[in-house]
Design a protein around this motif. Structure first.
Motif, PDB file in Angstrom:
ATOM      1  N   ALA A 127       0.831  -1.206   0.000  1.00  0.00           N
ATOM      2  CA  ALA A 127       0.000   0.000   0.000  1.00  0.00           C
ATOM      3  C   ALA A 127       0.861   1.250   0.000  1.00  0.00           C
ATOM      4  N   PHE A 128       1.937   1.232   0.790  1.00  0.00           N
ATOM      5  CA  PHE A 128       2.837   2.379   0.836  1.00  0.00           C
ATOM      6  C   PHE A 128       3.511   2.606  -0.511  1.00  0.00           C
ATOM      7  N   ALA A 129       3.953   1.526  -1.136  1.00  0.00           N
ATOM      8  CA  ALA A 129       4.637   1.644  -2.429  1.00  0.00           C
ATOM      9  C   ALA A 129       3.711   2.165  -3.517  1.00  0.00           C
ATOM     10  N   CYS A 130       2.419   1.865  -3.407  1.00  0.00           N
ATOM     11  CA  CYS A 130       1.445   2.271  -4.432  1.00  0.00           C
ATOM     12  C   CYS A 130       0.665   3.518  -4.050  1.00  0.00           C
ATOM     13  N   ALA A 131       1.022   4.135  -2.924  1.00  0.00           N
ATOM     14  CA  ALA A 131       0.331   5.337  -2.447  1.00  0.00           C
ATOM     15  C   ALA A 131      -1.162   5.089  -2.238  1.00  0.00           C
ATOM     16  N   LYS A 356      12.043  -5.013 -12.671  1.00  0.00           N
ATOM     17  CA  LYS A 356      11.136  -4.231 -11.824  1.00  0.00           C
ATOM     18  C   LYS A 356      11.870  -3.595 -10.645  1.00  0.00           C
ATOM     19  N   ARG A 357      12.985  -4.202 -10.217  1.00  0.00           N
ATOM     20  CA  ARG A 357      13.705  -3.691  -9.051  1.00  0.00           C
ATOM     21  C   ARG A 357      14.413  -2.369  -9.323  1.00  0.00           C
ATOM     22  N   PHE A 358      14.543  -1.999 -10.578  1.00  0.00           N
ATOM     23  CA  PHE A 358      15.208  -0.739 -10.900  1.00  0.00           C
ATOM     24  C   PHE A 358      14.270   0.457 -10.770  1.00  0.00           C
ATOM     25  N   PHE A 359      12.991   0.218 -10.604  1.00  0.00           N
ATOM     26  CA  PHE A 359      12.031   1.319 -10.557  1.00  0.00           C
ATOM     27  C   PHE A 359      11.785   1.736  -9.115  1.00  0.00           C
ATOM     28  N   SER A 360      11.885   3.036  -8.886  1.00  0.00           N
ATOM     29  CA  SER A 360      11.675   3.570  -7.544  1.00  0.00           C
ATOM     30  C   SER A 360      11.250   5.024  -7.670  1.00  0.00           C
ATOM     31  N   THR A 361      10.396   5.464  -6.739  1.00  0.00           N
ATOM     32  CA  THR A 361       9.909   6.838  -6.772  1.00  0.00           C
ATOM     33  C   THR A 361      10.983   7.792  -6.273  1.00  0.00           C
ATOM     34  N   ALA A 362      10.850   9.060  -6.642  1.00  0.00           N
ATOM     35  CA  ALA A 362      11.808  10.085  -6.236  1.00  0.00           C
ATOM     36  C   ALA A 362      11.371  10.720  -4.931  1.00  0.00           C
ATOM     37  N   LEU A 363      12.352  11.121  -4.133  1.00  0.00           N
ATOM     38  CA  LEU A 363      12.091  11.851  -2.906  1.00  0.00           C
ATOM     39  C   LEU A 363      12.347  13.324  -3.135  1.00  0.00           C
ATOM     40  N   ALA A 364      11.871  14.132  -2.197  1.00  0.00           N
ATOM     41  CA  ALA A 364      12.094  15.574  -2.293  1.00  0.00           C
ATOM     42  C   ALA A 364      13.581  15.872  -2.174  1.00  0.00           C
ATOM     43  N   GLY A 365      14.036  16.954  -2.854  1.00  0.00           N
ATOM     44  CA  GLY A 365      15.443  17.333  -2.787  1.00  0.00           C
ATOM     45  C   GLY A 365      15.792  17.975  -1.470  1.00  0.00           C
ATOM     46  N   ALA A 417      10.974   5.673   9.811  1.00  0.00           N
ATOM     47  CA  ALA A 417      10.270   4.592  10.505  1.00  0.00           C
ATOM     48  C   ALA A 417       9.546   3.682   9.512  1.00  0.00           C
ATOM     49  N   LYS A 418       8.934   4.266   8.489  1.00  0.00           N
ATOM     50  CA  LYS A 418       8.233   3.465   7.479  1.00  0.00           C
ATOM     51  C   LYS A 418       9.215   2.598   6.702  1.00  0.00           C
ATOM     52  N   TYR A 419      10.333   3.204   6.272  1.00  0.00           N
ATOM     53  CA  TYR A 419      11.323   2.445   5.519  1.00  0.00           C
ATOM     54  C   TYR A 419      11.949   1.352   6.383  1.00  0.00           C
ATOM     55  N   ARG A 420      12.174   1.651   7.652  1.00  0.00           N
ATOM     56  CA  ARG A 420      12.744   0.658   8.559  1.00  0.00           C
ATOM     57  C   ARG A 420      11.805  -0.533   8.712  1.00  0.00           C
ATOM     58  N   ASP A 421      10.511  -0.257   8.796  1.00  0.00           N
ATOM     59  CA  ASP A 421       9.532  -1.345   8.870  1.00  0.00           C
ATOM     60  C   ASP A 421       9.528  -2.158   7.586  1.00  0.00           C
ATOM     61  N   MET A 422       9.661  -1.492   6.448  1.00  0.00           N
ATOM     62  CA  MET A 422       9.697  -2.205   5.166  1.00  0.00           C
ATOM     63  C   MET A 422      10.905  -3.134   5.087  1.00  0.00           C
ATOM     64  N   LEU A 423      12.013  -2.731   5.717  1.00  0.00           N
ATOM     65  CA  LEU A 423      13.228  -3.528   5.709  1.00  0.00           C
ATOM     66  C   LEU A 423      13.264  -4.537   6.849  1.00  0.00           C
ATOM     67  N   HIS A 424      12.195  -4.582   7.643  1.00  0.00           N
ATOM     68  CA  HIS A 424      12.099  -5.494   8.786  1.00  0.00           C
ATOM     69  C   HIS A 424      13.224  -5.239   9.795  1.00  0.00           C
TER      70      HIS A 424
END
Length: 440
Positions: A127-131, A356-365, A417-424
């Motif tokens: 859900a997080f990855a797909c907004a 598919k692993r090469f695709f990732s959204t951009a973060l704010a600068g 915190a969200k990314y840390r949870d995604m990485l377990h």
């Protein structure tokens, strides 16, 4: 009330998917291994098809469709081919989702499907990855769980069995009660299970017999050609003018059409119709395979062009990139890029990866306006920071956010915190406690 019946004629424009177009789309998502198996099956049924290794330059993209013998229909051949689990599900998604956005979200679920047919990632992460919010994610989960065979995309054993029971009409209040008490069944406590289910032992045995007829791993029977252990489809290497990508010729089949045998056979008037049909199928397959190869090569080349920093320095430098970026660059639709990247593997100096692993959204600068960091690169940096921290004094989410924001994109604590949870990765408190236990 006066009722009248009338007829009106109107003209509308729409895209009609011919049988050849549907099969050409299906070929896009086949790996080299799946493609070779499919061509070999076609060659067994068609005397004018020969399988050979392709050592020639690929022509420009052919037009799919047409009229005459070249476009003789071959509807149903891809459906009869024993595809991998991922290609099997992707073919159903083509018919289930008309919206491009819904199809892209469904592909994200497909990416999380493990070899047993279960959903291999938490729904919150998808859900997080797909907004999406959790309500929307649950709705999409129910949609993708409608694929065949029943039981795919389940998150638990009980959910997997429930999907199959509902599909086969076995779901009763007693069956539901048994699924809700699977731990008792695992412990062989049949007496206790009968008691909590408020049923007799005979009724319980009949239900357990139905339960044993279900498959707890509905994806395990498919071909596992998509696993990383198989040969890659694309190969990246450094050339004199920079990075280049090539098709893996060692696993790439090519279709040869025996035109000479066909010309001889057409001299027999009785066989002319059959020869024309078989020759048309062979010519179509040759063009479709070349189209698939050319498209895969174009997608891979564009990914390599955009991810040069990753090839040089590793995951910390993976650049933000979307399906729309690649599609616009090579002049195809987003759904085409999505299909091509579903089952294709590419070997790089950083390892073998699915496209598919090469695709990732951009973060704010950062504060200076310099952007370019991807979510995947930031997650990798978080992982490296935690791996190198002092176990007795681990980094907090605030500290990690400040360290990354100092020389990169501005990152909030909640994002860490969200990314840390995604990485377990456990929280800093849990990591500190584990560090103390390890020290003792």
């Amino acid at each position: 009330m006066n009722l009248q019946i009338s007829q009106r004629a109107a003209q509308t424009q729409g895209l009609v998917m011919t049988g050849h177009m549907q099969q050409a789309i299906a070929l896009l998502q086949l790996s080299n291994t799946d493609l070779q198996r499919y061509i070999e099956q076609e060659a067994e049924e068609n005397p004018f098809i020969e399988v050979a290794r392709s050592e020639r330059a690929l022509p420009s993209l052919p037009h799919v469709g047409g009229k005459g013998a070249d476009a003789d229909d071959a509807t149903g051949r891809i459906a009869d081919h024993p595809l991998s689990l991922y290609a099997h599900v992707a073919a159903q998604f083509d018919l289930m989702f008309n919206s491009t956005q819904d199809r892209l979200i469904a592909d994200r679920f497909l990416e999380a499907l493990d070899e047993n047919g279960w959903l291999g990632e938490p729904l919150e992460e998808i859900a997080f990855a797909c907004a999406l919010d959790m309500t929307e994610a649950e709705h999409m989960l129910h949609a993708v769980q409608a694929v065949e065979p029943a039981g795919l995309f389940a998150r638990t054993l009980a959910e997997c069995l429930a999907l199959q029971a509902e599909d086969q009409g076995l779901m009763t209040p007693l069956f539901r009660a048994v699924l809700n008490n699977l731990p008792r069944l695992a412990a062989a406590d049949l007496t206790g299970l009968a008691r909590v289910c408020a049923c007799t032992m005979d009724d319980l045995r009949a239900t357990l017999k139905q339960l044993r007829s279900l498959n707890p791993k509905p994806g395990a029977d498919f071909h596992l050609a998509n696993l990383v252990e198989r040969e890659p489809d694309l190969i990246v290497s450094r050339g004199a003018s920079g990075w280049k990508v090539e098709l893996n010729r060692s696993t790439l089949p090519a279709v040869l059409v025996d035109e000479e045998s066909a010309a001889v056979a057409t001299q027999d008037k009785r066989a002319r119709e059959y020869v024309g049909e078989r020759l048309g199928v062979a010519r179509w397959l040759r063009r479709a395979v070349e189209h698939r190869n050319q498209t895969a090569l174009a997608v891979g080349a564009e990914i390599v062009r955009r991810q040069a920093a990753f090839l040089e320095h590793g995951p910390a430098k993976i650049a933000p990139m979307t399906l729309a970026d690649v599609a616009q660059a090579i002049g195809v639709h987003e759904s085409t890029v999505s299909r091509v990247t579903t089952g294709i593997l590419m070997v790089t100096p950083q390892g073998t990866m699915g496209l598919k692993r090469f695709f990732s959204t951009a973060l704010a600068g950062d504060a200076d306006g310099e952007g370019g960091a991807s979510a995947a690169a930031v997650r990798y940096r978080i992982q490296k920071m935690v791996a190198g921290e002092d176990p007795t004094n681990p980094l907090s989410d605030d500290a990690i956010a400040q360290m990354i924001s100092a020389d990169g994109p501005v990152l909030a604590r909640r994002t860490v915190a969200k990314y840390r949870d995604m990485l377990h990765i456990p929280s800093s408190f849990q990591r500190k406690r584990q560090g103390k236990l390890n020290g003792m």
